[in-house]
Design a protein around this motif. Structure first.
Motif, PDB file in Angstrom:
ATOM      1  N   TRP A   1       0.826  -1.215   0.000  1.00 49.16           N
ATOM      2  CA  TRP A   1       0.000   0.000   0.000  1.00 49.16           C
ATOM      3  C   TRP A   1       0.857   1.262   0.000  1.00 49.16           C
ATOM      4  O   TRP A   1       0.551   2.235  -0.698  1.00 49.16           O
ATOM      5  CB  TRP A   1      -0.910   0.015   1.222  1.00 49.16           C
TER       6      TRP A   1
ATOM      7  N   LEU B   1      -6.817   7.260  -2.318  1.00 50.51           N
ATOM      8  CA  LEU B   1      -7.448   7.154  -1.007  1.00 50.51           C
ATOM      9  C   LEU B   1      -8.917   6.747  -1.087  1.00 50.51           C
ATOM     10  O   LEU B   1      -9.469   6.252  -0.107  1.00 50.51           O
ATOM     11  CB  LEU B   1      -7.324   8.481  -0.252  1.00 50.51           C
TER      12      LEU B   1
ATOM     13  N   TRP C   1      -7.623  -0.472  -0.479  1.00 50.21           N
ATOM     14  CA  TRP C   1      -7.666  -0.709   0.971  1.00 50.21           C
ATOM     15  C   TRP C   1      -7.967  -2.177   1.273  1.00 50.21           C
ATOM     16  O   TRP C   1      -7.382  -2.765   2.192  1.00 50.21           O
ATOM     17  CB  TRP C   1      -8.726   0.185   1.608  1.00 50.21           C
TER      18      TRP C   1
ATOM     19  N   VAL D   1      -4.262  -3.561   2.193  1.00 45.25           N
ATOM     20  CA  VAL D   1      -4.191  -3.311   3.634  1.00 45.25           C
ATOM     21  C   VAL D   1      -4.879  -4.436   4.412  1.00 45.25           C
ATOM     22  O   VAL D   1      -4.244  -5.192   5.154  1.00 45.25           O
ATOM     23  CB  VAL D   1      -4.813  -1.944   4.001  1.00 45.25           C
TER      24      VAL D   1
END
Length: 394
Positions: A51, A74, A80, A84
């Motif tokens: 990331w 973002l 994400w 992540v």
């Protein structure tokens, strides 16, 4: 499984998260040790690589949340979810999975479930599983799959008409950004490698359990667990809750971007949730279903024996009460028979399926939660909640 029975062949302990080229690479880089997987530290490192790389290369645009000019870094849910949540979950789950599977095999030995005549077969099964776990070819295939997945993404970037943090679109041809190149060269391959490597290692465990199911097992039909004494094996899926949640987040995020942008109805989402839940539960049903054969055989043999003893006992009781049996009263029959009624009822309730709703509930919830979050952004929350409850109660 380290067999400690006298005279039994020995095997190395099965550590699900040890071994293999990728493990050895991490060990040489001192990211982990033989006695410490350091999952937390490695999770942070891998997330930083997957990331953080694109984020730094895309600065200052990476800080933008204005989507008028295309999807920003973002605001990209799939970034994400994959780089992540999923990658972090895969690495963190390694310690949980290894400890739980280790406990399961130790319980197999300490119970003891395996008959002495099968100690050699059990040791061979574990040693074969260790060889599969350490396979260079298996991890090379995982890496090739990861590279192919990255190539598919790269091809998509050159044909898409939607600009994003990863690609700039233009009539003359699309241009992949530096952040996009990092994700294609590093982040996406890392994600898919961890996914396929995790699946391979679960397959290794599955094949080990199926191999053990064909050995001579010390089962008892009246065991209080209702599973012949091996009910503890059904609890192992709970070790995979974290990794299931991670991969479910990645799948749900991908579907949100590619399949449900214009077709997000409760029916479509319901179908996707059911299909995904079946896939996840199928992964755990595959190894555990192998024990249905010995459990069915146990139930069949035990029911036949207890039924015969029940006949003798109740005929004896009939003679003591009335003086003789109502039918077939001639011939000698035993006069001291123990009442098998309680054992008969317990045996009749013996389940040949190790899978249980209670054991699979946490895994099912982890698989459905990301889809429920996705669905709640497109359909009424009450409808989503009702759907999830129905699926969890199946």
């Amino acid at each position: 499984m380290d067999d400690t029975h006298a005279g039994a062949p020995r095997s190395k302990e099965f550590l699900a998260s040890h071994g293999g080229p990728f493990y050895e690479l991490q060990r040489r880089l001192k990211l982990l040790h033989d006695h410490a997987l350091m999952s937390g530290r490695r999770a942070v490192l891998f997330i930083g690589i997957a990331w953080g790389g694109p984020f730094l290369l895309g600065l200052p645009q990476s800080l933008s949340i204005d989507t008028s000019g295309g999807l920003t870094y973002l605001t990209d849910v799939s970034v994400w979810a994959r780089f992540v949540i999923a990658i972090g979950a895969f690495v963190l789950a390694e310690q949980q999975v290894e400890q739980r599977l280790q406990e399961e095999l130790r319980h197999v030995v300490s119970a003891p479930v395996i008959a002495p005549s099968s100690f050699a077969g059990a040791a061979d099964a574990v040693n074969d599983a260790l060889r599969r776990r350490n396979s260079n070819l298996a991890e090379i295939i995982c890496l090739l799959i990861a590279i192919i997945a990255a190539c598919v993404v790269l091809r998509h970037q050159y044909v898409t008409d939607k600009p994003s943090w990863a690609v700039m679109t233009a009539p003359a041809g699309n241009v992949v950004t530096l952040a996009g190149w990092w994700s294609i060269a590093v982040s996406i391959p890392l994600f898919w490698f961890l996914v396929t490597r995790g699946l391979w290692r679960h397959l290794v465990w599955s094949l080990l359990l199926r191999r053990l199911s064909w050995l001579e097992l010390r089962l008892v039909a009246t065991h209080p667990d209702g599973k012949g004494g091996i009910g503890f094996l059904a609890d192992y899926p709970s070790a995979y809750v974290t990794s299931v949640f991670g991969v479910s987040c990645a799948v749900a995020a991908t579907l949100a971007q590619n399949l449900l942008q214009e077709t997000a109805t409760l029916t479509n989402i319901s179908i996707l949730m059911v299909v995904w839940l079946v896939i996840i539960l199928g992964l755990f049903a595959f190894p555990l279903s192998a024990f249905s054969r010995p459990l069915l055989e146990l139930k069949k043999v035990s029911m036949a024996r207890l039924s015969a003893q029940a006949t003798q006992y109740h005929r004896m009781a009939e003679r003591k009460l009335t003086g003789s049996n109502a039918v077939a009263a001639t011939g000698s029959e035993p006069e001291d028979v123990t009442d098998p009624t309680k054992q008969y009822e317990l045996t009749r309730k013996l389940s040949p399926m190790l899978l249980s709703h209670a054991a699979l509930l946490p895994v099912s919830a982890a698989a459905l939660l990301p889809f429920a979050i996705l669905a709640s952004t497109r359909v009424p929350f009450k409808e989503v909640l009702s759907l999830v409850k129905k699926l969890l109660l199946l």
